[in-house]
Design an enzyme around this catalytic site. Structure first.
Site, short mmCIF file in Angstrom:
data_model
loop_
_atom_site.label_atom_id
_atom_site.label_comp_id
_atom_site.label_asym_id
_atom_site.label_seq_id
_atom_site.Cartn_x
_atom_site.Cartn_y
_atom_site.Cartn_z
N GLY A 178 46.28 109.71 73.68
CA GLY A 178 47.35 110.63 73.31
C GLY A 178 48.76 110.65 74.07
O GLY A 178 48.31 110.06 75.10
N VAL A 182 47.98 110.37 77.84
CA VAL A 182 46.59 110.91 78.33
C VAL A 182 45.56 109.80 77.90
O VAL A 182 45.75 109.36 76.88
CB VAL A 182 46.16 112.22 77.56
N GLY A 220 52.41 113.14 74.96
CA GLY A 220 53.15 114.19 74.59
C GLY A 220 54.36 114.41 75.78
O GLY A 220 54.52 113.22 76.39
N GLY A 221 55.00 115.61 75.74
CA GLY A 221 56.22 115.62 76.58
C GLY A 221 55.93 115.50 78.04
O GLY A 221 56.56 115.07 78.85
N MET A 222 54.45 115.99 78.29
CA MET A 222 53.93 115.90 79.89
C MET A 222 53.82 114.37 80.29
O MET A 222 53.92 114.03 81.46
CB MET A 222 52.69 116.59 80.01
N ASP A 234 52.12 128.22 78.52
CA ASP A 234 52.48 127.37 77.29
C ASP A 234 51.22 127.28 76.40
O ASP A 234 50.64 126.34 76.07
CB ASP A 234 52.88 126.22 77.88
N TYR A 291 36.49 115.64 80.49
CA TYR A 291 36.83 114.99 79.14
C TYR A 291 35.97 115.78 78.25
O TYR A 291 34.76 116.12 78.10
CB TYR A 291 36.37 113.60 79.17
#
Length: 580
Positions: free
Chosen positions: A16, A23, A18-20, A131, A88
């Site tokens: 996936g 992954v 995301g903003g970070m 967060d 994981y």
């Protein structure tokens, strides 16, 4: 990235983004185990000072060892790539889970308890998450929870752009795609304002998540992120009962306390939130067991909520004076015992039910602190008002002081003594007397107990809660709750709850019956009048008698009999002559 290698991690597939950053599922070639490899976005790693602070915090987070916290294996870089390797986890995020099904009360409590447990462990190590949101909560098969991304939120912090407290808010929200400056929907008010945050910000965010699990919607909504921020800062969430009627009132209270905008009035430590959640879960489980132990005939006589919790039952009683029958609210335990007596079931059924009720009483009340006696002094804390209606500010504390002040059993620390104690503690005498401040006064002066009240909105209704707490341990001595159908009933329901609380803390029935003038008679039935009077008292306490007079005048204009009513109670002293 397929088949690529970063450091000693071989990329298997993308999981996936995301903003970070992105992954990947990867294999640790040294230890031969699967890991989740998060490659941080270049945008987040350009500032070396910020990256260094993040690495320090992430390394601290890697030392956390808790079954509900994702384990961080490694933090490093390979060329220009900065990465984090974690265990994981197979499963789905809470966001994915909520999108597929409406969560049951039991599942909601399970998730909330596990997340609170993870936060408690982190906070004890001086690590705040910053967060908490459904995307950072992973649900494994079997319902086990893992909280993700401890330490990562440090990357999102930006220095203030100016001294304007609103400026950091804009900077944190309106950013370029791929740069997350905090997730707006789950921010605490202090986080949204760009202020320095502490562990209490996680408590607020968890409150938002619990609200969303229960109702299927977020408590603070808006068409844009800026609108969401305004909602967080200025608006109160809709009552949970509007979207989920079967939710226990106690869970509503817990969520409301977690979502208080003033962090000094919020849960101060997540441990307290965790205890309340666990206690509610245990109570619900006990009631479910009690219900299962009843015969079919008894079950049919009890009204249940969708959560399987026996609801309070109204039983009609006839007064000795022969007046019309009145409805009295009974607890589920009272109702069960009364029905057992009425139907005269077999000895086995009677024994089982009585033992179950006795076990419940022992389980929940044996842990409570011992009751008070007439020699004990009590500190009265300020009311917590989450309704957004200023008419309750100061007013309900005043009314409660009058109601309890009638009783010879209660020795309430006077306002002047409280102010003197505040000065001695190095605080301003004008500071709010929060629960923590009241406990500090208790500890410094050897006072046994404190009383704290709260009022919250429930649609057009109001929920009033009174709690007596041990001044040294914070443990509950007694608790009462009442619901008012409208604003005009609030004072009466407050008085009813205060009367019941007096009995619970140990005052004799004879004393209660002798000294129990209804609060609306002892003061006034007008909230506005009582509010004006409270403001007058506030000014007089500061030595501003001239400023106090207009408020007292306003109070008597709203209720001409107000001054007389106060004089009759002999518990307050009205030293400003009633205006002509």
């Amino acid at each position: 990235m397929a088949a690529a290698t970063i450091s000693h991690y071989r990329i298997l597939k993308k999981l996936g983004a995301g903003g970070m950053g992105e992954v990947y599922l990867a294999e640790d070639t040294r230890l031969g185990r699967k890991v989740a490899l998060k490659l941080l976005s270049d945008v987040l790693t350009k500032n070396e000072d910020r990256l260094h602070r993040f690495e320090q915090e992430a390394r601290a987070a890697s030392a956390l060892s808790h079954p509900n916290i994702l384990t961080i294996y490694d933090i490093g870089e390979d060329g220009a790539a900065h990465f984090i390797a974690t265990e994981y986890i197979e499963g789905e995020t809470l966001r994915q889970h909520m999108s597929l099904t409406r969560m049951s009360l039991r599942d909601t409590l399970d998730v909330a308890i596990q997340v609170a447990s993870a936060l408690d462990a982190a906070h004890q190590s001086a690590i705040a998450h910053r967060d908490i949101k459904p995307e950072n909560i992973m649900i494994r098969p079997g319902g086990h929870i893992k909280v993700l991304d401890f330490g990562l939120a440090k990357l999102t912090e930006q220095p203030p752009l100016s001294t304007d407290t609103e400026a950091p808010t804009i900077a944190r929200v309106d950013t370029d795609p791929g740069t997350v400056m905090g997730t707006a929907d789950y921010m605490s008010p202090e986080q949204a304002r760009g202020l320095k945050v502490d562990a209490r910000t996680d408590i607020f965010s968890l409150g938002v998540v619990i609200y969303e699990m229960i109702t299927g919607r977020r408590p603070f909504e808006g068409t844009t992120k800026s609108h969401v921020i305004v909602s967080i800062l200025e608006k109160e969430p809709q009552p949970i009962a509007r979207y989920a009627e079967e939710v226990p009132a106690e869970l509503e209270r817990i969520v409301a306390k977690a979502l208080v905008k003033d962090r000094d009035e919020r849960y101060q430590v997540v441990k307290d939130l965790l205890i309340d959640l666990k206690s509610l879960k245990q109570e619900l489980e006990f009631e479910a067991k009690l219900e299962r132990s009843l015969s079919p005939e008894m079950k049919s006589a009890i009204i249940h909520t969708g959560a399987g919790r026996p609801a309070a039952v109204a039983k009609v009683t006839t007064s000795q004076s022969g007046e019309q029958p009145t409805a009295r609210s009974m607890s589920s335990a009272e109702y069960i015992v009364s029905e057992i007596k009425q139907h005269k079931k077999s000895t086995l059924v009677v024994t089982l039910a009585i033992l179950a009720v006795a076990a419940s009483s022992f389980y929940f009340f044996s842990r409570k602190t011992s009751a008070l006696n007439e020699k004990d002094t009590v500190v009265l804390a300020d009311f917590i008002n989450t309704t957004g209606d200023a008419v309750f500010d100061g007013t309900l504390k005043q009314a409660l002081a009058v109601q309890l002040g009638q009783s010879p059993f209660f020795n309430i620390l006077s306002d002047q003594q409280v102010r003197d104690a505040m000065r001695f503690m190095g605080r301003s005498p004008d500071d709010r007397v929060t629960k923590d401040v009241a406990r500090e006064i208790c500890e410094r002066q050897g006072i046994k107990a404190l009383l704290i009240g709260s009022i919250s909105g429930l649609g057009s209704h109001y929920v009033i809660t009174l709690e007596a707490l041990n001044g040294h341990t914070g443990e509950a001595i007694a608790r009462e709750q009442a619901e008012a159908d409208n604003k005009e009933q609030v004072l009466k329901k407050l008085g009813d709850a205060a009367t019941k609380l007096r009995e619970r803390v140990g005052e004799s029935l004879g004393s209660i019956q002798k000294f129990d003038a209804p609060v609306e008679q002892a003061t006034t039935a007008s909230l506005e009048a009582l509010r004006a009077f409270s403001l007058g008292d506030e000014q007089r306490a500061k030595g501003n008698n001239a400023e106090a007079i207009p408020f007292y005048k306003r109070a008597t204009e709203l209720d001409p009999n107000f001054a007389l009513a106060y004089a009759r109670t002999a518990v307050m002293y009205f030293n400003i002559r009633q205006p002509e």
